[in-house]
Scaffold this motif. Structure first.
Motif, mmCIF file in Angstrom:
data_model
loop_
_atom_site.group_PDB
_atom_site.id
_atom_site.type_symbol
_atom_site.label_atom_id
_atom_site.label_comp_id
_atom_site.label_asym_id
_atom_site.label_seq_id
_atom_site.Cartn_x
_atom_site.Cartn_y
_atom_site.Cartn_z
ATOM 1 N N UNK A 59 7.509 -1.093 -27.736
ATOM 2 C CA UNK A 59 6.659 -0.086 -28.448
ATOM 3 C C UNK A 59 7.260 1.283 -27.862
ATOM 4 N N UNK A 60 7.267 1.511 -26.769
ATOM 5 C CA UNK A 60 7.672 2.711 -26.066
ATOM 6 C C UNK A 60 9.159 2.891 -25.790
ATOM 7 N N UNK A 61 10.099 1.941 -26.141
ATOM 8 C CA UNK A 61 11.423 2.090 -26.263
ATOM 9 C C UNK A 61 12.053 2.377 -24.943
ATOM 10 N N UNK A 62 11.671 1.579 -24.067
ATOM 11 C CA UNK A 62 12.215 1.655 -22.564
ATOM 12 C C UNK A 62 12.443 0.082 -22.096
ATOM 13 N N UNK A 63 13.501 -0.142 -21.125
ATOM 14 C CA UNK A 63 13.616 -1.528 -20.689
ATOM 15 C C UNK A 63 12.330 -2.141 -20.003
ATOM 16 N N UNK A 64 12.127 -3.323 -20.270
ATOM 17 C CA UNK A 64 11.112 -4.021 -19.677
ATOM 18 C C UNK A 64 11.052 -3.836 -17.949
ATOM 19 N N UNK A 65 11.993 -3.798 -17.592
ATOM 20 C CA UNK A 65 11.849 -3.684 -16.063
ATOM 21 C C UNK A 65 11.428 -2.437 -15.572
ATOM 22 N N UNK A 66 11.747 -1.284 -16.632
ATOM 23 C CA UNK A 66 11.205 0.012 -16.288
ATOM 24 C C UNK A 66 9.936 0.594 -16.836
ATOM 25 N N UNK A 67 9.194 -0.448 -17.287
ATOM 26 C CA UNK A 67 7.908 -0.073 -17.792
ATOM 27 C C UNK A 67 6.869 0.281 -16.950
ATOM 28 N N UNK A 68 6.892 0.023 -15.624
ATOM 29 C CA UNK A 68 5.949 0.506 -14.670
ATOM 30 C C UNK A 68 6.297 1.968 -14.378
ATOM 31 N N UNK A 69 7.727 2.247 -14.219
ATOM 32 C CA UNK A 69 7.970 3.563 -13.959
ATOM 33 C C UNK A 69 7.728 4.501 -15.294
ATOM 34 N N UNK A 70 7.951 3.954 -16.474
ATOM 35 C CA UNK A 70 7.419 4.602 -17.569
ATOM 36 C C UNK A 70 5.844 4.898 -17.527
ATOM 37 N N UNK A 71 5.092 4.097 -17.279
ATOM 38 C CA UNK A 71 3.631 4.516 -16.938
ATOM 39 C C UNK A 71 3.356 5.377 -16.223
ATOM 40 N N UNK A 72 4.168 5.208 -15.002
ATOM 41 C CA UNK A 72 3.707 6.367 -13.797
ATOM 42 C C UNK A 72 4.030 7.663 -14.042
ATOM 43 N N UNK A 73 5.187 7.928 -14.980
ATOM 44 C CA UNK A 73 5.818 9.300 -15.469
ATOM 45 C C UNK A 73 4.748 9.729 -16.477
ATOM 46 N N UNK A 74 3.947 9.010 -17.257
ATOM 47 C CA UNK A 74 3.154 9.817 -18.180
ATOM 48 C C UNK A 74 1.893 9.976 -17.605
ATOM 49 N N UNK A 75 1.555 9.840 -16.285
ATOM 50 C CA UNK A 75 0.289 9.927 -15.622
ATOM 51 C C UNK A 75 0.535 11.310 -14.790
ATOM 52 N N UNK A 76 -0.790 11.875 -14.440
ATOM 53 C CA UNK A 76 -0.856 13.357 -13.822
ATOM 54 C C UNK A 76 -0.076 13.202 -12.268
#
Length: 679
Positions: free
Chosen positions: A620-637
């Motif tokens: 859905x977010x267009x990122x590799x699955x192994x990078x999903x945690x990093x993606x979620x972290x980067x969208x946080x404050x």
């Protein structure tokens, strides 16, 4: 083999058999010569089990190490029996080196008796002789002059002097029976001492078996309920009984329906014998002066039994206060609590209580020891325990009070029973670990029974018994009957439930047009319906206990934040979030607090993400699955990834005792997602 190794071997062999002594009961010692590192000369030492240790599991650090010359010199400064308690502090001046563990009250017995090896034990058969009305005559009849009778005396320095004199005056003797208390044996070698201890114990056992009356507890007056019905009745009564037993301070419970207990409460003489109380100090210090005994038959209705238990509990508290006031002096410690430690229910069994599961279980084991003692004494004679006044002298002994003051401060969740759904992995497993680390007894509930068992075993790995810390239950939260059964298991294991974590969940990431009715129903069944079922069954128990409680929902930031392709999951989480508010409003009058936690995507260690949800959200977010945690972290404050341990920390923050006036709250654990701010 060294002297210490020999002693520990004897301790373990004697202490591993409950026929020989109860848990943490009795002690053993060995004397020998060792070089003094200061003078270089030889010094005679004694190694003896320290205060509070257990023979069966004893290790070298649990031994007190004393210089015999100094210990024996205490005879010259002994001020007499009225001041014998002062001698315990004097033991500290007899230590060799750092002295090892704190010496117990029985140290004098071991040091003053002129034998290289000494055992003091609490075998059921020996105490049966020691508590028989004609125990002195029975001792002569059973053992001749090989074992000598010692009249009751409270443990201490004078008892050590008495036994030392008996050993000196009776060179043919291998030991003695201590009236009302237990046995002591000795030998020139460790092997001889152990053999003499076992000789006394097994000879007493054989004599009781050969000469005792077959039905010492009288005729059967109550039929025992069949096992299924018995356990259902126990589970129905346990929360109420636990609540009553926790009137002065919270307690954990243990249920026993062993043959010994069921036979005892079925017989005509059990009310008379139970009222006499236990005799051995180790027994009544853990079981209290006497148990509470239900005086209704097993066929009585549940409502009648509950009403009668409330009446009997109030009467028990009044009687205990009267007992305290009869014997307390100006110097006595304050009354510690008037609730029973043992509750006997005919046809059902025994409920025992303590500050943790191990203490509750051991209290029950000690009362089984007491039943065996009463059976043996009544089989040969009449059970005649030590006087009530003597029991009080020991229960409220300043030395016992000092031992209690040395106990470590309880952990924040001590005495609390937690029920964690989805506890076999991810957030649930992390939460179970944190709650157990903070002192809770934990019920790990999961549809995957093997995963739940693995976590439960891990939690109890350092305990004497893993089940004293955690148990695993198989539970599909969508199944109403399964939830009721799982909570019954929790009740039978620990006495009730105080803290529920509704964590079980799953997710299917699909757009609206691809979401099927089955997708919708499955996610609502697990999270919305499942949380409702668990909360409802747990609330019934909490209300019956009348001890308050906590229910925590692991909801989601998706309960607030509207993300794409996630309608079924997010709607179910919104349902859970509102359950928090509704139940907080309804259950507050019972002292039950209901709060929620809203995590952001917990990727690492998550069962949900590992089951395919992570791959779909990554797409859905267009990122590799192994990078999903990093993606979620980067969208946080805060730019930080949320882990299962962070959610577990929030569960503890809500339940650990600092937020006692907080209910209906949702705590975000999302590293800062502005779109999910509550407003």
């Amino acid at each position: 083999m060294s002297i210490v190794d020999d002693l520990l071997k004897r301790c373990h062999e004697l202490g591993s058999d409950p026929r020989n002594t109860n848990y943490a009961g009795g002690n053993a010692s060995a004397k020998g010569v060792q070089p003094d590192p200061v003078t270089g000369g030889d010094v005679e030492l004694m190694w003896v089990k320290g205060s509070g240790g257990d023979l069966g599991t004893l290790k070298e650090p649990g031994l007190a190490v004393l210089r015999l010359d100094r210990l024996r010199s205490l005879v010259n400064v002994y001020p007499g029996v009225e001041r014998e308690d002062e001698m315990v502090a004097a033991f500290d001046h007899c230590g060799f080196g750092k002295g090892g563990a704190a010496p117990s009250i029985d140290t004098a017995m071991h040091g003053l008796v002129d034998a290289a090896h000494v055992d003091h034990l609490h075998p059921d058969s020996g105490i049966a002789i020691a508590t028989a009305a004609d125990g002195e005559e029975l001792t002569r009849r059973i053992f001749g002059d090989r074992v000598v009778w010692v009249p009751w005396r409270r443990p201490g320095f004078q008892l050590g002097l008495d036994i030392a004199a008996i050993k000196k005056d009776n060179p043919q003797a291998i030991g003695c029976v201590l009236g009302g208390h237990g046995i002591t044996a000795w030998g020139d070698t460790s092997e001889e001492c152990q053999a003499n201890s076992l000789d006394i114990i097994r000879t007493a056992e054989a004599y009781i078996a050969e000469h005792g009356r077959p039905d010492p507890f009288g005729a059967v007056i109550h039929e025992t309920l069949p096992e299924t019905e018995r356990h259902e009745r126990a589970a129905a009564l346990f929360p109420l009984i636990r609540g009553l037993a926790s009137t002065d301070r919270p307690q954990v419970g243990h249920y026993t329906d062993s043959p010994e207990v069921l036979d005892f409460v079925a017989r005509a003489e059990h009310p008379r014998l139970a009222a006499l109380g236990t005799s051995c100090p180790d027994h009544f210090l853990r079981t209290k002066v006497r148990p509470l005994v239900l005086d209704l038959p097993p066929a009585a209705s549940l409502d009648d039994v509950k009403a009668r238990l409330r009446e009997l509990h109030e009467a028990y508290r009044e009687e205990y206060r009267a007992y305290y006031e009869r014997y307390a002096t100006e110097d006595s410690p304050a009354m510690r609590g008037a609730d029973p430690a043992i509750v006997l229910v005919p046809g059902v069994g025994m409920f025992s209580f303590g500050k943790d599961k191990q203490t509750a279980r051991v209290a029950g084991e000690f009362y089984v020891n007491a039943i065996n003692v009463m059976r043996g004494a009544e089989a040969l004679s009449t059970y005649a325990p030590i006087a009530e006044s003597e029991k009080f002298r020991i229960e409220y002994w300043e030395l016992e009070e000092a031992k209690l003051r040395r106990m470590p401060k309880p952990k924040p969740l001590a005495t609390r029973v937690a029920f964690v759904t989805g506890g076999g992995s991810g957030i649930g497993a992390a939460t179970a670990r944190r709650l157990a680390a903070e002192g809770a007894c934990v019920v790990v509930a999961d549809r995957d029974a093997a995963a739940a068992e693995k976590v439960a075993v891990e939690l109890g790995a350092s305990a004497l018994r893993a089940s004293d810390v955690a148990i695993a239950v198989a539970a599909d939260v969508t199944d109403e009957a399964a939830i009721a059964a799982a909570l019954r298991e929790a009740v039978l294991a620990f006495g009730g439930v105080d803290l529920v974590v509704n964590n079980a969940g799953l997710s299917l990431s699909k757009p609206l047009l691809e979401t099927t009715v089955a997708d919708w129903d499955l996610q609502h069944d697990v999270m919305a319906r499942g949380s409702f079922l668990v909360s409802r069954e747990a609330a019934r128990i909490m209300i019956e206990q009348a001890l308050g409680g906590d229910i925590v929902y692991i909801a989601s930031k998706n309960a607030i934040f509207a993300g794409p392709n996630n309608i079924a999951y997010s709607a179910a989480k919104a349902d859970q979030a509102h359950q928090v508010r509704l139940l907080a409003a309804e259950l507050g009058e019972h002292g039950i607090r209901v709060n929620g936690i809203n995590p952001d995507g917990v990727v690492r260690g998550s069962g949900i993400f590992a089951g395919g949800w992570g791959a779909k959200r990554a797409a859905v977010y267009g990122v590799p699955e192994e990078k999903l945690g990093e993606y979620y972290a980067q969208r946080t404050l805060l730019k930080r990834e949320v882990l299962p341990e962070h959610v577990a920390n929030a569960v503890f923050a809500l339940t650990g005792g600092d937020l006692t006036h907080t209910t209906g709250l949702h705590v975000p654990v999302d590293a800062g997602v502005a779109a999910a701010f509550l407003r």
